[in-house]
Design a protein around this motif. Structure first.
Motif, PDB file in Angstrom:
ATOM      1  N   PRO A   1      82.406  12.864 -78.904  1.00 65.26           N
ATOM      2  CA  PRO A   1      83.752  12.394 -79.253  1.00 65.26           C
ATOM      3  C   PRO A   1      83.970  10.914 -78.969  1.00 65.26           C
ATOM      4  N   ILE A   2      83.403  10.424 -77.858  1.00 61.58           N
ATOM      5  CA  ILE A   2      83.543   8.993 -77.558  1.00 61.58           C
ATOM      6  C   ILE A   2      82.806   8.168 -78.612  1.00 61.58           C
ATOM      7  N   GLY A   3      81.610   8.637 -78.990  1.00 61.80           N
ATOM      8  CA  GLY A   3      80.850   7.940 -80.033  1.00 61.80           C
ATOM      9  C   GLY A   3      81.586   7.927 -81.357  1.00 61.80           C
ATOM     10  N   GLY A   4      82.307   9.024 -81.660  1.00 55.54           N
ATOM     11  CA  GLY A   4      83.080   9.058 -82.897  1.00 55.54           C
ATOM     12  C   GLY A   4      84.181   8.005 -82.904  1.00 55.54           C
ATOM     13  N   LEU A   5      84.865   7.862 -81.748  1.00 57.53           N
ATOM     14  CA  LEU A   5      85.914   6.849 -81.658  1.00 57.53           C
ATOM     15  C   LEU A   5      85.339   5.442 -81.783  1.00 57.53           C
ATOM     16  N   VAL A   6      84.208   5.200 -81.099  1.00 57.16           N
ATOM     17  CA  VAL A   6      83.578   3.880 -81.157  1.00 57.16           C
ATOM     18  C   VAL A   6      83.115   3.567 -82.572  1.00 57.16           C
ATOM     19  N   MET A   7      82.475   4.542 -83.222  1.00 58.22           N
ATOM     20  CA  MET A   7      81.970   4.312 -84.568  1.00 58.22           C
ATOM     21  C   MET A   7      83.100   4.121 -85.561  1.00 58.22           C
ATOM     22  N   ASP A   8      84.186   4.869 -85.369  1.00 57.78           N
ATOM     23  CA  ASP A   8      85.330   4.712 -86.260  1.00 57.78           C
ATOM     24  C   ASP A   8      85.943   3.326 -86.119  1.00 57.78           C
ATOM     25  N   ALA A   9      86.013   2.828 -84.873  1.00 55.45           N
ATOM     26  CA  ALA A   9      86.557   1.482 -84.649  1.00 55.45           C
ATOM     27  C   ALA A   9      85.617   0.415 -85.200  1.00 55.45           C
ATOM     28  N   ALA A  10      84.315   0.632 -85.032  1.00 55.79           N
ATOM     29  CA  ALA A  10      83.343  -0.362 -85.486  1.00 55.79           C
ATOM     30  C   ALA A  10      83.294  -0.473 -87.005  1.00 55.79           C
ATOM     31  N   THR A  11      83.603   0.614 -87.688  1.00 50.80           N
ATOM     32  CA  THR A  11      83.522   0.615 -89.155  1.00 50.80           C
ATOM     33  C   THR A  11      84.902   0.550 -89.813  1.00 50.80           C
ATOM     34  N   SER A  12      85.931   0.277 -88.999  1.00 57.44           N
ATOM     35  CA  SER A  12      87.291   0.279 -89.551  1.00 57.44           C
ATOM     36  C   SER A  12      87.490  -0.799 -90.610  1.00 57.44           C
ATOM     37  N   GLY A  13      86.726  -1.885 -90.551  1.00 59.23           N
ATOM     38  CA  GLY A  13      86.878  -2.951 -91.535  1.00 59.23           C
ATOM     39  C   GLY A  13      86.160  -2.678 -92.837  1.00 59.23           C
ATOM     40  N   MET A  14      85.355  -1.629 -92.886  1.00 56.09           N
ATOM     41  CA  MET A  14      84.622  -1.290 -94.106  1.00 56.09           C
ATOM     42  C   MET A  14      85.492  -0.461 -95.045  1.00 56.09           C
ATOM     43  N   SER A  15      85.084  -0.451 -96.272  1.00 53.48           N
ATOM     44  CA  SER A  15      85.766   0.374 -97.259  1.00 53.48           C
ATOM     45  C   SER A  15      85.569   1.851 -96.938  1.00 53.48           C
ATOM     46  N   PRO A  16      86.597   2.695 -97.125  1.00 52.71           N
ATOM     47  CA  PRO A  16      86.432   4.129 -96.854  1.00 52.71           C
ATOM     48  C   PRO A  16      85.317   4.768 -97.663  1.00 52.71           C
ATOM     49  N   GLU A  17      84.978   4.181 -98.834  1.00 53.20           N
ATOM     50  CA  GLU A  17      83.912   4.737 -99.659  1.00 53.20           C
ATOM     51  C   GLU A  17      82.548   4.121 -99.365  1.00 53.20           C
ATOM     52  N   SER A  18      82.486   3.208 -98.400  1.00 48.27           N
ATOM     53  CA  SER A  18      81.221   2.533 -98.097  1.00 48.27           C
ATOM     54  C   SER A  18      80.179   3.543 -97.634  1.00 48.27           C
ATOM     55  N   TRP A  19      78.970   3.468 -98.237  1.00 43.93           N
ATOM     56  CA  TRP A  19      77.917   4.420 -97.881  1.00 43.93           C
ATOM     57  C   TRP A  19      77.499   4.251 -96.420  1.00 43.93           C
ATOM     58  N   LEU A  20      77.540   2.990 -95.923  1.00 45.63           N
ATOM     59  CA  LEU A  20      77.144   2.739 -94.542  1.00 45.63           C
ATOM     60  C   LEU A  20      78.146   3.364 -93.574  1.00 45.63           C
ATOM     61  N   ARG A  21      79.447   3.211 -93.879  1.00 44.81           N
ATOM     62  CA  ARG A  21      80.467   3.801 -93.017  1.00 44.81           C
ATOM     63  C   ARG A  21      80.365   5.328 -93.008  1.00 44.81           C
ATOM     64  N   ILE A  22      80.190   5.903 -94.179  1.00 42.78           N
ATOM     65  CA  ILE A  22      80.070   7.363 -94.270  1.00 42.78           C
ATOM     66  C   ILE A  22      78.840   7.852 -93.512  1.00 42.78           C
ATOM     67  N   HIS A  23      77.725   7.115 -93.656  1.00 43.21           N
ATOM     68  CA  HIS A  23      76.489   7.505 -92.968  1.00 43.21           C
ATOM     69  C   HIS A  23      76.639   7.424 -91.451  1.00 43.21           C
ATOM     70  N   LEU A  24      77.262   6.344 -90.972  1.00 40.03           N
ATOM     71  CA  LEU A  24      77.429   6.177 -89.523  1.00 40.03           C
ATOM     72  C   LEU A  24      78.353   7.238 -88.937  1.00 40.03           C
ATOM     73  N   LEU A  25      79.430   7.551 -89.642  1.00 41.77           N
ATOM     74  CA  LEU A  25      80.358   8.563 -89.139  1.00 41.77           C
ATOM     75  C   LEU A  25      79.730   9.950 -89.174  1.00 41.77           C
ATOM     76  N   ASP A  26      78.896  10.217 -90.184  1.00 42.42           N
ATOM     77  CA  ASP A  26      78.226  11.522 -90.254  1.00 42.42           C
ATOM     78  C   ASP A  26      77.128  11.671 -89.212  1.00 42.42           C
ATOM     79  N   SER A  27      76.658  10.539 -88.666  1.00 45.07           N
ATOM     80  CA  SER A  27      75.561  10.573 -87.691  1.00 45.07           C
ATOM     81  C   SER A  27      76.045  10.598 -86.253  1.00 45.07           C
ATOM     82  N   VAL A  28      77.363  10.704 -86.058  1.00 45.48           N
ATOM     83  CA  VAL A  28      77.913  10.687 -84.698  1.00 45.48           C
ATOM     84  C   VAL A  28      77.357  11.829 -83.859  1.00 45.48           C
ATOM     85  N   ALA A  29      77.084  12.980 -84.482  1.00 44.82           N
ATOM     86  CA  ALA A  29      76.576  14.141 -83.736  1.00 44.82           C
ATOM     87  C   ALA A  29      75.257  13.847 -83.045  1.00 44.82           C
TER      88      ALA A  29
END
Length: 436
Positions: free
Chosen positions: A382-410
């Motif tokens: 959960p902490i990693g999810g918050l950090v990753m969400d904050a780190a990728t907040s400037g990216m487009s919601p459809e960005s493949w990199l943002r989607i990949h990073l958020l899906d890899s939080v587990a």
């Protein structure tokens, strides 16, 4: 030196306490106590592994199997017996098991009593083949009859219907018995072969639990294991509890869950403190000094007249008993036995990380590692999810990199365990609280 180590240990435990307290304030006390209870059980498991590795240098990679035997003990002791299953085939199952054990004993006697030659070979063939077919004919018929009785809800023999807290020492005894059998055959091997043997035997234990439905329902699981503490629903119906929750100003539903977790924590703390006290007494006794001498130099200890293999067997059995007890406590906490959840990553690798990070050879270090690593194992995602969400907040919601990073939080927890292990081995190779 001792003072600095004691101060360091105190500071480490204070840090871990702050992590748990912060979880309670930021998230909820239900979550914090849930992590704390599993941290207590993990600390007990780490103590068992520390006895084997820290005391004697035994590389046991079968932690999962001993924990599963403890879980099985909770079913065999606490669940009520299934009268219909016993009537249909319970006696046949027991008779089959007796015949199987008698075959093994008879084969051992024949091998030891008869002189080498054709007679001994012929006797072994007759005993083993004849005993096998006799065992299967009786045992299989009983198993089939038992598993046919209400298979959707039961299909097994059940247990003894005794208080579940008795399952904790019984779990230790089951694990100790298995460890004795393993130790008699595997402790003469080199450390790498011992690791392979214990890992293989642990997998065999899990396979038996998954496939022998008559024993503990296999992959259909056993749920509703009795608890040694009150049920939340029952607490919410009692006047004294409702009055207490009103005085505190907390909802009875929330407070009942916290109260039950506190009851579990009290029981687990008593067990942990007793085991630490016994472990410290043993570690500082002549027996403990002998074990350290054997661990550090087996050849010299053997030359001094010490029976190295017997001492290794002794500490292997003791450590496995502690792991089995912790396994029974965990199943009691969960109120269910799910064989498919026993995975090497959780019940072997993670426990070893706790021992190594905390400090092998130090009982308090193993306990610290149990609490710290379990907290990280649960909270990193959960902490990693918050950090990753904050780190990728400037990216487009459809960005493949943002989607990949958020899906890899587990996978953050796996990476975190690896990083922590590498950092500890690099900067504090003897652990956070080193052996004195």
């Amino acid at each position: 030196m001792t003072r600095s180590l004691d101060t360091r240990a105190i500071l480490m435990f204070v840090l871990v306490a702050v992590l748990f307290a912060g979880t309670g304030f930021v998230q909820s006390w239900n979550i914090a106590l849930g992590i704390f209870n599993m941290g207590l059980i993990s600390a007990i498991m780490a103590l068992g592994v520390n006895m084997q590795w820290g005391y004697a240098g035994l590389f046991n990679v079968g932690v999962m199997g001993f924990a599963a035997l403890g879980g099985l003990a909770a079913v065999l002791v606490a669940m009520p017996p299934q009268a219909d299953a016993w009537a249909e085939g319970g006696v046949q199952v027991l008779l089959g098991l007796v015949l199987g054990a008698a075959t093994i004993v008879l084969a051992i006697l024949a091998w030891s009593k008869l002189p080498p030659g054709r007679l001994r070979l012929a006797a072994m063939i007759v005993i083993l083949i004849g005993g096998f077919f006799l065992f299967r004919s009786v045992f299989d018929a009983g198993v089939e009859a038992v598993e046919a009785v209400n298979p959707s809800a039961a299909g097994y023999l059940g247990g003894l219907g005794l208080p579940v807290i008795l399952a904790w020492p019984v779990g230790g005894l089951l694990a100790a018995g298995a460890a004795w059998i393993i130790g008699k055959t595997a402790l003469g091997l080199r450390s790498d072969y011992l690791a392979i043997a214990t890992l293989g035997i642990a997998e065999i234990i899990i396979a038996v639990l998954k496939n022998e439905d008559w024993l503990a329902r296999g992959v259909k699981n056993v749920s509703g294991i009795p608890r040694p503490v009150p049920y939340e629903v029952n607490l919410q119906r009692t006047d004294w509890f409702l009055d207490l929750s009103g005085q505190i100003g907390v909802s009875p539903v929330i407070f009942s869950s916290i109260f039950v977790k506190l009851c579990y924590a009290t029981l687990f703390i008593v067990v942990l403190l007793l085991l630490i006290w016994l472990s410290e007494k043993a570690w500082n006794s002549p027996w403990g000094r002998m074990m350290r001498a054997i661990r550090d130099n087996e050849v010299s200890a053997s030359a001094m007249g010490k029976d190295v293999k017997a001492r290794h067997l002794q500490v292997f059995v003791l450590g496995s008993a502690v792991i089995g007890m912790a396994g029974a406590m965990m199943t009691t906490l969960d109120s269910q036995l799910v064989p498919s959840t026993y995975q090497p990553l959780r019940f072997t690798f993670l426990i070893w990380v706790m021992v190594i990070v905390g400090g092998s050879g130090n009982n308090w270090g193993a306990v610290l590692g149990g609490f710290l690593i379990w907290w990280l194992w649960i909270q990193v995602e959960p902490i990693g999810g918050l950090v990753m969400d904050a780190a990728t907040s400037g990216m487009s919601p459809e960005s493949w990199l943002r989607i990949h990073l958020l899906d890899s939080v587990a996978y953050m927890r796996l990476m975190t365990m690896g990083v922590i292990l590498l950092l500890v081995l690099r900067f504090s190779p003897r652990g956070l609280i080193p052996e004195k």
